[in-house]
Motif scaffolding. Structure first.
Motif, PDB file in Angstrom:
ATOM      1  N   GLY A 196       3.890 -25.731  24.577  1.00 39.70           N
ATOM      2  CA  GLY A 196       4.003 -25.760  23.121  1.00 39.70           C
ATOM      3  C   GLY A 196       3.154 -26.850  22.499  1.00 39.70           C
ATOM      4  N   TYR A 197       3.113 -28.026  23.128  1.00 40.93           N
ATOM      5  CA  TYR A 197       2.309 -29.141  22.624  1.00 40.93           C
ATOM      6  C   TYR A 197       0.832 -28.782  22.617  1.00 40.93           C
ATOM      7  CZ  TYR A 197       0.358 -33.878  22.379  1.00 40.93           C
ATOM      8  OH  TYR A 197      -0.343 -34.995  22.026  1.00 40.93           O
ATOM      9  N   LEU A 202      10.633 -26.785  19.024  1.00 44.03           N
ATOM     10  CA  LEU A 202      10.432 -25.339  19.111  1.00 44.03           C
ATOM     11  C   LEU A 202      10.880 -24.782  20.464  1.00 44.03           C
ATOM     12  CD1 LEU A 202       7.571 -24.643  20.843  1.00 44.03           C
ATOM     13  CD2 LEU A 202       6.580 -25.601  18.769  1.00 44.03           C
ATOM     14  N   VAL A 203      10.782 -25.571  21.536  1.00 46.26           N
ATOM     15  CA  VAL A 203      11.310 -25.091  22.822  1.00 46.26           C
ATOM     16  C   VAL A 203      12.825 -24.956  22.743  1.00 46.26           C
ATOM     17  CG1 VAL A 203      11.641 -25.687  25.258  1.00 46.26           C
ATOM     18  CG2 VAL A 203       9.397 -25.959  24.201  1.00 46.26           C
ATOM     19  N   GLN A 204      13.467 -25.903  22.073  1.00 46.50           N
ATOM     20  CA  GLN A 204      14.919 -25.803  21.942  1.00 46.50           C
ATOM     21  C   GLN A 204      15.313 -24.651  21.025  1.00 46.50           C
ATOM     22  OE1 GLN A 204      16.458 -29.726  20.958  1.00 46.50           O
ATOM     23  NE2 GLN A 204      15.114 -30.668  22.488  1.00 46.50           N
ATOM     24  N   ARG A 205      14.448 -24.306  20.091  1.00 49.10           N
ATOM     25  CA  ARG A 205      14.707 -23.144  19.228  1.00 49.10           C
ATOM     26  C   ARG A 205      14.394 -21.828  19.911  1.00 49.10           C
ATOM     27  NH1 ARG A 205      11.530 -23.219  13.930  1.00 49.10           N
ATOM     28  NH2 ARG A 205      12.590 -21.203  13.751  1.00 49.10           N
ATOM     29  N   PRO A 258      -9.184 -22.377  17.519  1.00 52.59           N
ATOM     30  CA  PRO A 258      -7.899 -21.969  16.934  1.00 52.59           C
ATOM     31  C   PRO A 258      -6.788 -21.900  17.988  1.00 52.59           C
ATOM     32  CG  PRO A 258      -9.393 -20.106  17.069  1.00 52.59           C
ATOM     33  CD  PRO A 258     -10.196 -21.303  17.454  1.00 52.59           C
ATOM     34  N   ALA A 259      -5.555 -21.775  17.495  1.00 52.99           N
ATOM     35  CA  ALA A 259      -4.382 -21.792  18.367  1.00 52.99           C
ATOM     36  C   ALA A 259      -4.390 -20.686  19.416  1.00 52.99           C
ATOM     37  CB  ALA A 259      -3.114 -21.722  17.516  1.00 52.99           C
ATOM     38  N   PRO A 260      -4.803 -19.432  19.112  1.00 48.82           N
ATOM     39  CA  PRO A 260      -4.800 -18.412  20.156  1.00 48.82           C
ATOM     40  C   PRO A 260      -5.688 -18.782  21.345  1.00 48.82           C
ATOM     41  CG  PRO A 260      -4.947 -17.376  18.006  1.00 48.82           C
ATOM     42  CD  PRO A 260      -5.101 -18.843  17.774  1.00 48.82           C
ATOM     43  N   VAL A 261      -6.784 -19.503  21.098  1.00 45.92           N
ATOM     44  CA  VAL A 261      -7.654 -19.925  22.196  1.00 45.92           C
ATOM     45  C   VAL A 261      -6.928 -20.981  23.043  1.00 45.92           C
ATOM     46  CG1 VAL A 261      -9.873 -20.934  22.800  1.00 45.92           C
ATOM     47  CG2 VAL A 261      -9.702 -19.402  20.819  1.00 45.92           C
ATOM     48  N   ARG A 262      -6.285 -21.931  22.372  1.00 47.60           N
ATOM     49  CA  ARG A 262      -5.518 -22.931  23.135  1.00 47.60           C
ATOM     50  C   ARG A 262      -4.399 -22.267  23.927  1.00 47.60           C
ATOM     51  NH1 ARG A 262      -6.082 -25.529  18.137  1.00 47.60           N
ATOM     52  NH2 ARG A 262      -3.891 -25.151  17.602  1.00 47.60           N
ATOM     53  N   ALA A 263      -3.785 -21.232  23.341  1.00 45.74           N
ATOM     54  CA  ALA A 263      -2.727 -20.509  24.058  1.00 45.74           C
ATOM     55  C   ALA A 263      -3.284 -19.830  25.300  1.00 45.74           C
ATOM     56  CB  ALA A 263      -2.074 -19.486  23.129  1.00 45.74           C
ATOM     57  N   ALA A 264      -4.467 -19.228  25.183  1.00 47.01           N
ATOM     58  CA  ALA A 264      -5.079 -18.584  26.344  1.00 47.01           C
ATOM     59  C   ALA A 264      -5.376 -19.596  27.438  1.00 47.01           C
ATOM     60  CB  ALA A 264      -6.354 -17.856  25.924  1.00 47.01           C
TER      61      ALA A 264
END
Length: 631
Positions: A27-28, A47-50, A130-136
């Motif tokens: 998540g970080y 967000l992990v706790q959520r 962007p975030a989707p790239v970091r997620a990948a």
């Protein structure tokens, strides 16, 4: 928020607890760097706790078929990972959105440990995509997914074009070099191990008194994450997880530390066994613990986590036991036994042993077979004697102790379904090199840590539980030992027999009866009790009658209220009586319902038909009352 079945939620909760640092790191990584490292740390934890779903009924049209099981419900971990990604991706366009509910941190800024030049370069490169790239990138290098699996997760998380995200992630990989996986697992990207710095001190002093603010900040800060401190001269690219798997970093207590320390527990055990220096074996055991291969048999005592090591553990033993290579670690809270048979897959056994002492840290089960087991004894144990609790007057049998602290084979107690004709136990005696020189009794209930048996006599002003070494204690345990079968595998730390009352029986019924409260305390804290009525018996091992039970109670402990038990008893004349007895603190006993009676003092005996309903309670000095326990 979508709703799941109760079983789904329980699996998700277990996954969050087991893999919390892994999920927070992911998540970080995905959260926008523009938030700043402090807000990213707090948001990642929140967000992990959520990510835990709610339990409920999923709505669907009447008569419709249930939905097929999709990838997002394949496992508890995959579910919470997907939900974590969705929540983190939602911050991309609104990085200033309110933080999810997390422990409040006043006056402190939280930062992951600073890395070197390589980590800084990777962080800057990730900030530019962007975030989707970091997620990948995270799914590849933190989760170990291939491109097809990562694409499916990205699509399920709501990424519009997973292929574009993965192509950009590939370009970033090539630009930053082949070490991205190691760098992402470093302290630079670990929001669970943080450093703290104060905020604007002058401004804070104007708002609240410094002492109150600082105390609140420290308390809240430690609730979010462990605070890293001290100088760290280790290589920056080596993660905490990698350090925990390095056999060269295993903690090794000096051989004679136990004789010169105030902490006599598993931390005082030196490493023993012929393979204690075999780094290949030790490394293999650590890797199996961290990532058990398919087929690994894993068992854990009740309430014991099977999480991987998060720091280098202490080595207690490594050697061959009955043709099985065995390694035992202690990580401060748990014992971990790795067994490597020559022809089968390895096994792992976990047992919680936090707050052990001279007795509960006096031995562990190093080997087990069909009807037998062996102990590995603490270095402060000078000798061991095998006993049969059902033969309290029989002499014990001395056991041979190998130089590495391993005992001869000892029979195991009977199982639940068999005949309880014997109950093996062991009396251990501590060395004269320890000031608290004493003998204590242990027995095996199927866990890695044996159970400490104690006794408290029915004497006015008697102290709390003591060692079960003298004749009255052994005779009491002879009539209670077989009841221990119900505690097998329950993570029990100790069991005490408290002979809390003695009672004369009606119609000159021979020697008095004894009321015993048998209390089992677990390593988790909660205890359970069984009240036994022990009338005169023809044989020493005749079991008593169960008069009452209670779970999750402080009764029969130094912290509990008095206890009352009651039974129906038939005299030789054939007449039935209601007998009741209370522990010290009971000033009188009352019976209502189908039978009405009262008595001053802690015991009562009144004629009562066998089936007559009755409510029994004991009177307390403060005006309250205690109801008798039920079987």
């Amino acid at each position: 928020m979508d709703e799941r079945t109760r079983a789904d939620v329980e699996r998700a909760e277990a996954a969050i607890v087991e893999h919390y640092p892994r999920l927070v790191r992911l998540g970080y990584l995905v959260l926008p760097p523009s938030m700043g490292r402090h807000r990213r740390v707090l948001a990642a934890h929140g967000l992990v706790q959520r990510a835990l779903p709610r339990a409920g009924r999923r709505g669907r049209d009447r008569g419709a078929l249930p939905a097929q099981r999709g990838p997002e419900t394949a496992s508890g971990y995959e579910l919470v990972r997907l939900r974590t990604l969705r929540l983190a991706l939602a911050y991309e366009d609104r990085p200033a959105r309110p933080l999810p509910a997390v422990p409040l941190v006043w006056g402190l800024r939280l930062f992951p440990r600073a890395g070197g030049a390589d980590e800084l370069a990777l962080d800057q490169a990730l900030s530019a995509v962007p975030a989707p790239v970091r997620a990948a990138v995270g799914l590849w290098h933190l989760e170990g997914l291939d491109r097809d699996a990562a694409r499916a997760v990205l699509a399920a998380a709501g990424v519009g074009d997973p292929d574009v995200a993965q192509r950009a992630a590939g370009l970033l990989d090539r630009a930053t070099g082949a070490g991205a996986a190691a760098l992402l697992n470093s302290g630079e990207f670990d929001p669970c191990t943080v450093q703290t710095r104060p905020t604007d001190l002058l401004r804070r002093r104007q708002r609240v008194r410094a002492s109150v603010a600082l105390a609140a900040a420290l308390a809240a800060g430690t609730a979010v994450a462990g605070v890293a401190g001290g100088d760290d001269t280790r290589p920056r690219h080596e993660t905490v997880a990698q350090q925990a798997l390095d056999p060269a970093r295993l903690l090794r207590t000096p051989n004679d530390r136990w004789a010169d320390t105030s902490r006599v527990d598993f931390t005082a055990w030196p490493p023993r066994g012929r393979q204690a220096g075999d780094r290949e074996l030790l490394g293999r055991a650590l890797r199996v613990w961290a990532t058990p291969p398919a087929g690994t048999r894993i068992t854990a005592s009740a309430g014991t986590s099977t999480r991987p090591p998060d720091q280098p553990p202490r080595l207690l033993y490594a050697g061959l036991i009955d043709n099985v290579m065995v390694v035992v670690f202690h990580d401060g809270d748990r014992l971990v036994r790795y067994a490597e048979p020559a022809d089968t897959t390895p096994t792992l056994h976990f047992a919680r042993v936090d707050n052990a002492d001279l007795t509960t840290g006096g031995a562990l089960v190093i080997g087990r077979g069909n009807g037998w087991m062996r102990y590995l004894l603490a270095p402060w144990v000078s000798d061991i004697t095998a006993l049969d609790l059902l033969a309290p007057d029989a002499p014990g049998r001395g056991l041979h102790l190998a130089p590495d602290g391993v005992t001869d084979r000892i029979p195991t107690p009977p199982g639940d379904g068999g005949d309880c004709g014997t109950w093996p136990a062991a009396r251990l005696r501590s060395s004269t090199r320890i000031a608290e020189n004493r003998a204590f009794l242990l027995t095996d209930l199927g866990d890695l840590a044996p159970v400490h048996l104690t006794y408290r006599p029915a004497l006015p002003g008697a102290a709390g539980p003591g060692e079960a070494g003298d004749a009255p204690a052994l005779r009491s345990w002879a009539r209670s030992a077989c009841s221990l079968r119900s505690l097998r595998g329950a993570g029990v730390r100790s069991v005490n027999n408290w002979a809390y009352a003695e009672q004369r029986l009606p119609e000159a019924g021979g020697p008095g009866a004894t009321w015993v409260c048998n209390r089992a305390d677990t390593w988790r804290g909660p205890g359970r009790i069984t009240v036994q009525f022990q009338p005169p018996a023809a044989r020493p091992a005749d079991p008593g009658r169960t008069a009452g039970r209670a779970a999750d109670t402080a009764a029969c402990s130094p912290y509990g209220r008095p206890v009352v038990g009651e039974v129906r008893w038939q005299a030789k004349s054939g007449k039935w009586y209601l007998l009741a007895a209370g522990s010290p603190g009971i000033g009188g006993i009352d019976v209502t319902g189908g039978v009405r009676a009262g008595a001053k003092g802690a015991t009562l005996a009144v004629p009562a038909p066998q089936g007559a309903p009755a409510e029994v309670s004991g009177r307390l000095a403060d005006g309250g009352n205690v109801r008798a326990l039920r079987p």
